[in-house]
Design a protein around this motif. Structure first.
Motif, PDB file in Angstrom:
ATOM      1  N   SER A 206      45.861  47.055  27.502  1.00  0.00           N
ATOM      2  CA  SER A 206      44.781  47.765  26.821  1.00  0.00           C
ATOM      3  C   SER A 206      43.416  47.432  27.402  1.00  0.00           C
ATOM      4  N   MET A 207      43.321  46.305  28.106  1.00  0.00           N
ATOM      5  CA  MET A 207      42.064  45.899  28.732  1.00  0.00           C
ATOM      6  C   MET A 207      42.336  45.432  30.169  1.00  0.00           C
ATOM      7  N   PRO A 208      42.457  46.358  31.114  1.00  0.00           N
ATOM      8  CA  PRO A 208      42.755  45.976  32.498  1.00  0.00           C
ATOM      9  C   PRO A 208      41.739  45.002  33.088  1.00  0.00           C
ATOM     10  N   GLU A 209      40.502  44.998  32.535  1.00  0.00           N
ATOM     11  CA  GLU A 209      39.494  44.068  33.044  1.00  0.00           C
ATOM     12  C   GLU A 209      39.870  42.612  32.806  1.00  0.00           C
ATOM     13  N   THR A 210      40.901  42.369  31.990  1.00  0.00           N
ATOM     14  CA  THR A 210      41.411  41.013  31.808  1.00  0.00           C
ATOM     15  C   THR A 210      41.874  40.444  33.144  1.00  0.00           C
ATOM     16  N   LEU A 211      42.301  41.318  34.051  1.00  0.00           N
ATOM     17  CA  LEU A 211      42.720  40.875  35.383  1.00  0.00           C
ATOM     18  C   LEU A 211      41.564  40.153  36.077  1.00  0.00           C
ATOM     19  N   GLU A 212      40.359  40.658  35.901  1.00  0.00           N
ATOM     20  CA  GLU A 212      39.178  40.021  36.482  1.00  0.00           C
ATOM     21  C   GLU A 212      39.009  38.621  35.895  1.00  0.00           C
ATOM     22  N   THR A 213      39.110  38.518  34.570  1.00  0.00           N
ATOM     23  CA  THR A 213      38.972  37.214  33.914  1.00  0.00           C
ATOM     24  C   THR A 213      40.014  36.239  34.426  1.00  0.00           C
ATOM     25  N   MET A 214      41.252  36.709  34.597  1.00  0.00           N
ATOM     26  CA  MET A 214      42.320  35.840  35.108  1.00  0.00           C
ATOM     27  C   MET A 214      41.991  35.329  36.513  1.00  0.00           C
ATOM     28  N   ARG A 215      41.422  36.213  37.336  1.00  0.00           N
ATOM     29  CA  ARG A 215      41.079  35.802  38.709  1.00  0.00           C
ATOM     30  C   ARG A 215      39.974  34.754  38.693  1.00  0.00           C
ATOM     31  N   LEU A 216      38.989  34.917  37.825  1.00  0.00           N
ATOM     32  CA  LEU A 216      37.904  33.948  37.725  1.00  0.00           C
ATOM     33  C   LEU A 216      38.406  32.621  37.152  1.00  0.00           C
ATOM     34  N   MET A 217      39.342  32.704  36.199  1.00  0.00           N
ATOM     35  CA  MET A 217      39.917  31.482  35.634  1.00  0.00           C
ATOM     36  C   MET A 217      40.722  30.714  36.681  1.00  0.00           C
ATOM     37  N   LYS A 218      41.347  31.431  37.569  1.00  0.00           N
ATOM     38  CA  LYS A 218      42.084  30.789  38.656  1.00  0.00           C
ATOM     39  C   LYS A 218      41.138  29.906  39.474  1.00  0.00           C
ATOM     40  N   VAL A 219      39.946  30.424  39.759  1.00  0.00           N
ATOM     41  CA  VAL A 219      38.955  29.644  40.499  1.00  0.00           C
ATOM     42  C   VAL A 219      38.525  28.429  39.685  1.00  0.00           C
TER      43      VAL A 219
ATOM     44  N   GLU B 226      57.517  51.210  44.434  1.00  0.00           N
ATOM     45  CA  GLU B 226      56.432  50.238  44.473  1.00  0.00           C
ATOM     46  C   GLU B 226      55.116  50.895  44.055  1.00  0.00           C
ATOM     47  N   SER B 227      54.333  50.168  43.286  1.00  0.00           N
ATOM     48  CA  SER B 227      53.018  50.647  42.885  1.00  0.00           C
ATOM     49  C   SER B 227      52.096  50.714  44.102  1.00  0.00           C
ATOM     50  N   VAL B 228      51.241  51.721  44.132  1.00  0.00           N
ATOM     51  CA  VAL B 228      50.283  51.887  45.236  1.00  0.00           C
ATOM     52  C   VAL B 228      49.352  50.683  45.338  1.00  0.00           C
ATOM     53  N   ILE B 229      49.032  50.069  44.201  1.00  0.00           N
ATOM     54  CA  ILE B 229      48.074  48.961  44.207  1.00  0.00           C
ATOM     55  C   ILE B 229      48.759  47.594  44.182  1.00  0.00           C
ATOM     56  N   HIS B 230      50.080  47.567  44.359  1.00  0.00           N
ATOM     57  CA  HIS B 230      50.813  46.309  44.261  1.00  0.00           C
ATOM     58  C   HIS B 230      50.289  45.251  45.215  1.00  0.00           C
ATOM     59  N   GLN B 231      50.174  45.594  46.489  1.00  0.00           N
ATOM     60  CA  GLN B 231      49.764  44.607  47.491  1.00  0.00           C
ATOM     61  C   GLN B 231      48.367  44.066  47.193  1.00  0.00           C
TER      62      GLN B 231
ATOM     63  N   GLN C 295      47.130  52.301  36.867  1.00  0.00           N
ATOM     64  CA  GLN C 295      46.886  51.860  38.241  1.00  0.00           C
ATOM     65  C   GLN C 295      45.500  52.278  38.718  1.00  0.00           C
ATOM     66  N   GLU C 296      45.067  53.437  38.299  1.00  0.00           N
ATOM     67  CA  GLU C 296      43.728  53.892  38.690  1.00  0.00           C
ATOM     68  C   GLU C 296      42.653  52.995  38.088  1.00  0.00           C
ATOM     69  N   ARG C 297      42.875  52.548  36.867  1.00  0.00           N
ATOM     70  CA  ARG C 297      41.902  51.644  36.229  1.00  0.00           C
ATOM     71  C   ARG C 297      41.874  50.291  36.930  1.00  0.00           C
ATOM     72  N   ILE C 298      43.038  49.805  37.334  1.00  0.00           N
ATOM     73  CA  ILE C 298      43.095  48.542  38.076  1.00  0.00           C
ATOM     74  C   ILE C 298      42.440  48.705  39.448  1.00  0.00           C
ATOM     75  N   GLU C 299      42.691  49.839  40.077  1.00  0.00           N
ATOM     76  CA  GLU C 299      42.108  50.084  41.395  1.00  0.00           C
ATOM     77  C   GLU C 299      40.585  50.091  41.331  1.00  0.00           C
ATOM     78  N   GLN C 300      40.026  50.663  40.287  1.00  0.00           N
ATOM     79  CA  GLN C 300      38.570  50.666  40.119  1.00  0.00           C
ATOM     80  C   GLN C 300      38.024  49.246  40.082  1.00  0.00           C
ATOM     81  N   LEU C 301      38.754  48.357  39.405  1.00  0.00           N
ATOM     82  CA  LEU C 301      38.340  46.961  39.316  1.00  0.00           C
ATOM     83  C   LEU C 301      38.426  46.286  40.678  1.00  0.00           C
TER      84      LEU C 301
ATOM     85  N   PHE D 188      32.950  42.527  42.856  1.00  0.00           N
ATOM     86  CA  PHE D 188      34.171  41.746  42.643  1.00  0.00           C
ATOM     87  C   PHE D 188      34.926  41.556  43.954  1.00  0.00           C
ATOM     88  N   SER D 189      34.992  42.593  44.762  1.00  0.00           N
ATOM     89  CA  SER D 189      35.707  42.528  46.037  1.00  0.00           C
ATOM     90  C   SER D 189      35.086  41.488  46.965  1.00  0.00           C
TER      91      SER D 189
END
Length: 633
Positions: free
Chosen positions: A391-404, A479-484, A546-552, A558-559
């Motif tokens: 419901s909140m794909p931007e959580t992926l961003e938070t997870m990446r920052l938490m990894k750091v 396979e998802s287009v954004i998997h890699q 996938q489109e929402r994740i791709e935007q992120l 972020f990139s």
């Protein structure tokens, strides 16, 4: 919890279920007379032995041999006693299957303790479901028009109207319930389908012709409440979804599709077969929602918590078998309950063996079980992501920052990242208060390693499943287009979730899925073919998610942050491995020499490396805080 819930009636405990000693049926002597037979009718009611199944007919035959005419009420009593024995034997069988499962998996996450925990008793679980329903404003009241009436098409409309109100209270309720139009639609359609199937099964004679409309209402109300309850529990943790997207959106949908294809090949599939599959899917993950598991997931995290959840869900069904006055046993026969129970207990089995051209009851049961196994094992990708990520794909961003933050050892930053995400959740108007509460619980449980259990699911989307005319299953996964890009963002291995998918379907361990298997166009066995559309064979189409994740991922800021951090993180990891893994002095010295400031730098090699690691952590912390818009500390 002594008082029964609305969903569970009061009943007298039977001696087999409570473990009390019971009389063993004696052999009927050839010289028995009338007076010998009648006392046995009483003993018959409390029989426990395996041989008692044929005892009622034995009594009748012996009476006929002696020329004794049993009174109608005695014959009726005999028939009731025989039914009681069948039910008791069925319960013994269900409990025996559970004990066998427990013996095999005793070492799993305190499974024995969870199995015997009073909070996994059906009565307690149903009380929690009802409490949740009341909180959402759902009221369970009798409908005068249904009292004493047999279920019929006319009464179905009345039931449908009542339960639609309840579904709305659960899923379109921003005040006291949850708000999700997609799930509201899924549960509404599933409920209408279930009611229609019950009507057809009644006409077929596979559920009682005289089944009461009130029992049907109670059954459907309970199913809706259990779906809503499980969905709420699933939303509050980071385990792959075990709510409505999984139970209804995938599992029930796929099972129905499989049955349609079997029917298309001329194989008999009855309405009651579909009902049993629906019931299995509704109940198969109830173990996750039970207090001992739910609490452990929320406190300890998701790792290993799935072990044995099928046993707890199966216990929920065997407990319904004990409730002799309950709606569950008034709708389903002992054989049907056995099928449902086994379907739940073994729902994650890799045994797939579809039968076509076989009209036997055994073939129908095998097809039900195979449909359950195939449906459940093929739900592995993006729509099985935890609710927070879905419901909140931007959580992926938070997870990446938490990894750091985790890799540089900054717990305070992890706390700030959680707080930021929670603030975002609070600000979203489309969430109800209960939605926010559940998602905030999930956000609070995030840690530096949370990505490891979720990101890999962004590997593919819904697989395509078909059954051919010989009964062989074909599963095509793309396979998802954004998997890699998604796994690369976290430094994870490509296709890891796909390997697990292949392993689960073939009853293997993930490590047994070789690179050679992954490089094939398909993995083919006698009963199952898995077609892989990966790399250049994928279609290039994207789902909305996938489109929402791709935007992120393609967000410039972020990139840039991720690319720069990847370089620093890779160097930090390499240097830390030299120090931690006991590299030779020569190797450490060689690495240190590349970092010396000049000939005057006479520091020990290890000291130079430790200083470089510290500098890398500082630069990563600075970059992270700048990206977060925080002051540099």
């Amino acid at each position: 919890m002594d008082n029964p819930t609305f969903f569970q009636n009061k009943h007298t405990e039977n001696p087999v279920a409570t473990g009390e000693s019971v009389n063993i049926i004696p052999t009927i002597p050839e010289t028995s007379d009338t007076e010998d037979i009648r006392p046995l009718l009483t003993d018959l009611k409390f029989a426990k032995l395996a041989n008692t199944e044929s005892f009622s007919s034995e009594v009748g035959q012996h009476a006929e041999r002696l020329g004794v005419g049993l009174m109608p009420e005695e014959l009726a009593e005999l028939d009731i006693a025989g039914q009681e024995i069948t039910a008791q034997m069925s319960l013994i069988e269900l409990k025996g299957n559970e004990e066998e499962y427990l013996a095999k998996h005793k070492d799993r996450q305190n499974l024995e303790g969870r199995y015997t925990d009073p909070r996994t008793e059906p009565k307690f679980v149903l009380s929690q479901v009802e409490e949740f329903a009341k909180k959402a404003g759902v009221e369970y009241k009798k409908i005068p028009e249904l009292e004493g009436q047999i279920y019929s098409p006319g009464l179905k409309a009345i039931i449908s109207l009542r339960v639609r109100e309840q579904i709305t209270a659960f899923f379109l309720n921003k005040e006291t319930g949850r708000y999700n139009p997609e799930k509201h639609k899924m549960v509404t359609e599933q409920t209408e389908r279930y009611l229609s199937l019950l009507e057809q099964a009644q006409a077929d004679g596979d559920i009682p012709k005289d089944v009461k409309a009130e029992d049907i209402l109670r059954m459907v109300e309970e199913n809706i409440a259990k779906l809503a309850f499980q969905d709420r529990v699933a939303a509050e943790n980071l385990m792959g979804d075990h709510g409505i997207r999984h139970l209804v959106g995938h599992n029930i949908t796929i099972a129905e599709k499989i049955f349609d294809q079997l029917q298309g090949h001329g194989q008999q599939v009855k309405a009651v077969d579909r009902i049993m599959a629906h019931q299995v899917m509704i109940d198969h993950d109830m173990g996750y929602a039970m207090a001992p598991v739910r609490d452990a997931i929320n406190i300890e995290g998701v790792k290993g918590q799935d072990a044995g959840h099928n046993l707890l869900a199966a216990k929920f069904i065997s407990g319904r078998e004990e409730d002799k006055n309950g709606h569950f046993v008034r709708i389903f026969s002992t054989e049907q309950i056995s099928t449902i129970h086994n379907g739940i207990l073994e729902h994650d089995s890799a045994n797939i063996d579809f039968r076509v051209g076989d009209e036997s009851p055994e073939a129908r049961r095998t097809n039900i079980e195979s449909a359950i196994h195939l449906a459940d094992n093929t739900h592995a990708f993006e729509d099985k992501l935890p609710e927070l990520l879905y419901s909140m794909p931007e959580t992926l961003e938070t997870m990446r920052l938490m990894k750091v933050a985790g890799e540089i050892g900054d717990e305070a930053l992890i706390g700030e990242l959680k707080a930021n995400l929670i603030d975002r959740i609070k600000s979203i108007d489309t969430f109800s208060e209960d939605d926010k509460e559940a998602l905030m619980m999930a956000a609070q449980s995030l840690n530096k390693n949370s990505f490891k259990f979720s990101v890999g699911r962004i590997c593919g989307n819904k697989p395509d499943i078909s059954i051919d005319q010989l009964g062989k299953a074909h599963v095509e996964v793309e396979e998802s287009v954004i998997h890699q890009e998604a796994v690369g963002l976290f430094g994870q291995q490509s296709y890891d979730q796909l390997r697990k998918f292949i392993a689960d379907l073939n009853g293997m361990k993930k490590e047994q899925v070789t690179d050679a298997m992954m490089n094939q166009d398909s993995i083919d066995t006698e009963k199952l073919e898995i077609k892989l559309r990966i790399r250049e064979h994928r279609s290039g189409e994207k789902t909305d998610y996938q489109e929402r994740i791709e935007q992120l991922i393609k967000n410039e800021a972020f990139s840039v942050f991720a690319i720069e951090d990847d370089r620093s993180g890779a160097e930090q990891k390499k240097l830390e491995s030299l120090v931690k893994d006991g590299a030779s002095q020569e190797t450490i010295q060689q690495a240190a020499d590349l970092m010396r400031t000049g000939e005057a730098d006479t520091r020990e090699g290890k000291e130079i490396i430790q200083k470089r690691i510290g500098d890398l952590k500082d630069s990563r912390r600075k970059r992270l805080r700048e990206y977060m818009g925080l002051s540099i500390q």
